[in-house]
Design a protein around this motif. Structure first.
Motif, mmCIF file in Angstrom:
data_model
loop_
_atom_site.group_PDB
_atom_site.id
_atom_site.type_symbol
_atom_site.label_atom_id
_atom_site.label_comp_id
_atom_site.label_asym_id
_atom_site.label_seq_id
_atom_site.Cartn_x
_atom_site.Cartn_y
_atom_site.Cartn_z
ATOM 1 N N UNK A 5 0.827 -1.210 0.000
ATOM 2 C CA UNK A 5 0.000 0.000 0.000
ATOM 3 C C UNK A 5 0.857 1.253 0.000
ATOM 4 N N UNK A 6 1.978 1.231 0.749
ATOM 5 C CA UNK A 6 2.869 2.383 0.769
ATOM 6 C C UNK A 6 3.482 2.598 -0.605
ATOM 7 N N UNK A 7 3.901 1.515 -1.243
ATOM 8 C CA UNK A 7 4.490 1.627 -2.587
ATOM 9 C C UNK A 7 3.465 2.174 -3.578
ATOM 10 N N UNK A 8 2.222 1.714 -3.461
ATOM 11 C CA UNK A 8 1.152 2.204 -4.334
ATOM 12 C C UNK A 8 0.936 3.700 -4.103
ATOM 13 N N UNK A 9 0.903 4.125 -2.841
ATOM 14 C CA UNK A 9 0.741 5.540 -2.510
ATOM 15 C C UNK A 9 1.918 6.378 -2.981
ATOM 16 N N UNK A 10 3.130 5.837 -2.823
ATOM 17 C CA UNK A 10 4.326 6.562 -3.272
ATOM 18 C C UNK A 10 4.311 6.774 -4.787
ATOM 19 N N UNK A 11 3.859 5.753 -5.537
ATOM 20 C CA UNK A 11 3.777 5.898 -7.004
ATOM 21 C C UNK A 11 2.759 6.966 -7.386
ATOM 22 N N UNK A 12 1.628 6.980 -6.701
ATOM 23 C CA UNK A 12 0.599 7.986 -6.992
ATOM 24 C C UNK A 12 1.118 9.386 -6.668
ATOM 25 N N UNK A 13 1.775 9.542 -5.528
ATOM 26 C CA UNK A 13 2.342 10.845 -5.152
ATOM 27 C C UNK A 13 3.365 11.305 -6.185
ATOM 28 N N UNK A 14 4.219 10.401 -6.630
ATOM 29 C CA UNK A 14 5.245 10.760 -7.617
ATOM 30 C C UNK A 14 4.598 11.201 -8.930
ATOM 31 N N UNK A 15 3.529 10.524 -9.336
ATOM 32 C CA UNK A 15 2.845 10.895 -10.582
ATOM 33 C C UNK A 15 2.242 12.290 -10.470
ATOM 34 N N UNK A 16 1.606 12.585 -9.342
ATOM 35 C CA UNK A 16 1.010 13.915 -9.145
ATOM 36 C C UNK A 16 2.109 14.969 -9.039
ATOM 37 N N UNK A 17 3.153 14.659 -8.290
ATOM 38 C CA UNK A 17 4.270 15.602 -8.149
ATOM 39 C C UNK A 17 4.868 15.955 -9.509
ATOM 40 N N UNK A 18 5.119 14.937 -10.319
ATOM 41 C CA UNK A 18 5.726 15.187 -11.631
ATOM 42 C C UNK A 18 4.823 16.060 -12.494
ATOM 43 N N UNK A 19 3.516 15.818 -12.461
ATOM 44 C CA UNK A 19 2.581 16.634 -13.228
ATOM 45 C C UNK A 19 2.565 18.075 -12.713
ATOM 46 N N UNK A 20 2.483 18.242 -11.411
ATOM 47 C CA UNK A 20 2.457 19.586 -10.822
ATOM 48 C C UNK A 20 3.734 20.348 -11.164
ATOM 49 N N UNK A 21 4.867 19.664 -11.120
ATOM 50 C CA UNK A 21 6.141 20.337 -11.411
ATOM 51 C C UNK A 21 6.226 20.832 -12.852
ATOM 52 N N UNK A 22 5.492 20.211 -13.768
ATOM 53 C CA UNK A 22 5.449 20.706 -15.149
ATOM 54 C C UNK A 22 4.817 22.095 -15.208
ATOM 55 N N UNK A 23 3.845 22.341 -14.359
ATOM 56 C CA UNK A 23 3.087 23.596 -14.367
ATOM 57 C C UNK A 23 3.590 24.596 -13.328
ATOM 58 N N UNK A 24 4.027 24.081 -12.185
ATOM 59 C CA UNK A 24 4.455 24.918 -11.053
ATOM 60 C C UNK A 24 5.784 24.365 -10.519
ATOM 61 N N UNK A 25 6.907 24.722 -11.174
ATOM 62 C CA UNK A 25 8.187 24.078 -10.878
ATOM 63 C C UNK A 25 8.757 24.343 -9.488
#
Length: 133
Positions: A5-25
């Motif tokens: 579950x932690x690994x699943x949550x970490x992957x989701x966080x990384x995906x959102x982080x990467x998307x946000x960083x494209x718009x708000x670095x």
């Protein structure tokens, strides 16, 4: 199971982080274990830490409810964010742009009011001369 579950949550966080960083670095992922939880990601709208959004990422089968919304409200207070939201991964969707973002009604209205005031201030014209809408 907890590690999966932690690994699943970490992957989701990384995906959102990467998307946000494209718009708000200038945004950042918070450290786990802070005494005052500020959310998983702090979205820095202007890049100067004056207008921030606390983001809590959830990869759960069930829709986040009152306890999660209460946690976001606390994260807003702890981190000095203006607004907060839960970025909830939908089953079968790998792209976080296809997930749902959940805010309280009060935060949603405050965000729209902020946009309206900005638009009125700029009288519909951006710094580059292009219309905002």
């Amino acid at each position: 199971m907890a590690n999966a579950n932690k690994a699943k949550g970490d992957r989701a966080e990384a995906a959102v982080r990467d998307l946000i960083l494209e718009w708000f670095p200038e945004s950042w992922r918070t450290r786990a274990g802070w005494d005052e939880d500020r959310g998983d990601i702090v979205l820095d709208v202007l890049g100067d830490r004056t207008l921030m959004v606390a983001i809590q990422v959830k990869d759960t089968a069930g829709r986040p409810g009152t306890p999660e919304m209460d946690a976001v409200a606390e994260q807003i207070r702890n981190g000095g964010s203006r607004w907060g939201a839960i970025w909830w991964k939908l089953r079968g969707k790998s792209d976080p742009r296809r997930w749902q973002v959940i805010m309280s009604g009060a935060d949603y209205l405050a965000l729209l009011d902020h946009v309206r005031k900005l638009h009125q201030h700029l009288d519909g014209i951006g710094a580059d001369g292009e219309a905002l809408l």
